[in-house]
Design an enzyme around this catalytic site. Structure first.
Site, PDB file in Angstrom:
ATOM      1  CD  GLU A  27      58.352  52.108  59.260  1.00 51.73           C
ATOM      2  OE1 GLU A  27      59.558  52.025  59.618  1.00 51.73           O
ATOM      3  OE2 GLU A  27      57.599  53.014  59.639  1.00 51.73           O
ATOM      4  CE1 TYR A  88      53.583  47.553  62.842  1.00 50.42           C
ATOM      5  CE2 TYR A  88      53.658  46.033  64.687  1.00 50.42           C
ATOM      6  CZ  TYR A  88      53.373  46.289  63.364  1.00 50.42           C
ATOM      7  OH  TYR A  88      52.882  45.307  62.560  1.00 50.42           O
ATOM      8  CB  VAL A  89      49.297  49.412  67.351  1.00 54.27           C
ATOM      9  CG1 VAL A  89      48.173  48.578  67.945  1.00 54.27           C
ATOM     10  CG2 VAL A  89      49.511  50.687  68.166  1.00 54.27           C
ATOM     11  CB  ILE A  98      46.642  50.647  71.144  1.00 50.74           C
ATOM     12  CG1 ILE A  98      45.603  49.718  71.795  1.00 50.74           C
ATOM     13  CG2 ILE A  98      48.030  50.383  71.709  1.00 50.74           C
ATOM     14  CD1 ILE A  98      45.784  48.249  71.487  1.00 50.74           C
ATOM     15  CE1 TYR A 133      52.287  59.468  64.807  1.00 48.25           C
ATOM     16  CE2 TYR A 133      52.832  59.045  62.523  1.00 48.25           C
ATOM     17  CZ  TYR A 133      52.935  58.718  63.858  1.00 48.25           C
ATOM     18  OH  TYR A 133      53.692  57.633  64.242  1.00 48.25           O
TER      19      TYR A 133
END
Length: 151
Positions: A27, A88-89, A98, A133
């Site tokens: 990010e 976060y993955v 996941i 999302y």
């Protein structure tokens, strides 16, 4: 290997920190990232109540994903809400659902604590995040603008 979604434990602090740091890099705020493994331990496990809660996706002892959240105890609906701070993955583990499993576990936590909402922010440039999302059925709330006041 079998994936397990569970609440984070003290022994996970270093791996949680590693994924938090990877998220900061992704990010683009790594230059202001001030978290250390010791801070994760202190704020997430030593304080009562903790400053944050965390769900982890674990395979054996390896943490592959995190959902860091906290409770907003009072809302206009007279029910608490969960604020998802970080999802976060590990980049090498993406595409295995996941993130979806972490979000479903977070939804279970919200129901357990009688929360009315789960809220979070998404960077406007994060198209993959927005699609993820939306696929879960989440809706963008454009009724409010985010502000911050640095102190």
């Amino acid at each position: 290997m079998s994936l397990l979604i569970r609440k984070a434990q003290r022994r996970d602090a270093e791996q949680i920190w590693r994924l938090m740091r990877e998220l900061a890099e992704f990010e683009k705020y790594l230059d202001s990232f001030a978290i250390t493994p010791a801070i994760v331990e202190e704020c997430g496990f030593d304080k009562q109540p903790p400053d944050f809660h965390c769900l982890v996706a674990a395979e054996n002892e390896k943490i592959t994903g995190i959902a860091v959240y906290y409770f907003l105890p009072f809302t206009a609906q007279n029910r608490p809400a969960i604020y998802l701070k970080e999802l976060y993955v590990d980049s090498a583990q993406r595409g295995r659902k996941i993130g979806e499993k972490l979000m479903q576990a977070l939804k279970q936590q919200a129901r357990l604590h009688k929360c009315g909402y789960i809220k979070w922010n998404v960077a406007p440039w994060n198209e993959q995040g927005k699609k993820f999302y939306a696929r879960l059925g989440a809706q963008q709330n454009d009724q409010w603008l985010n502000y911050e006041w640095r102190v």
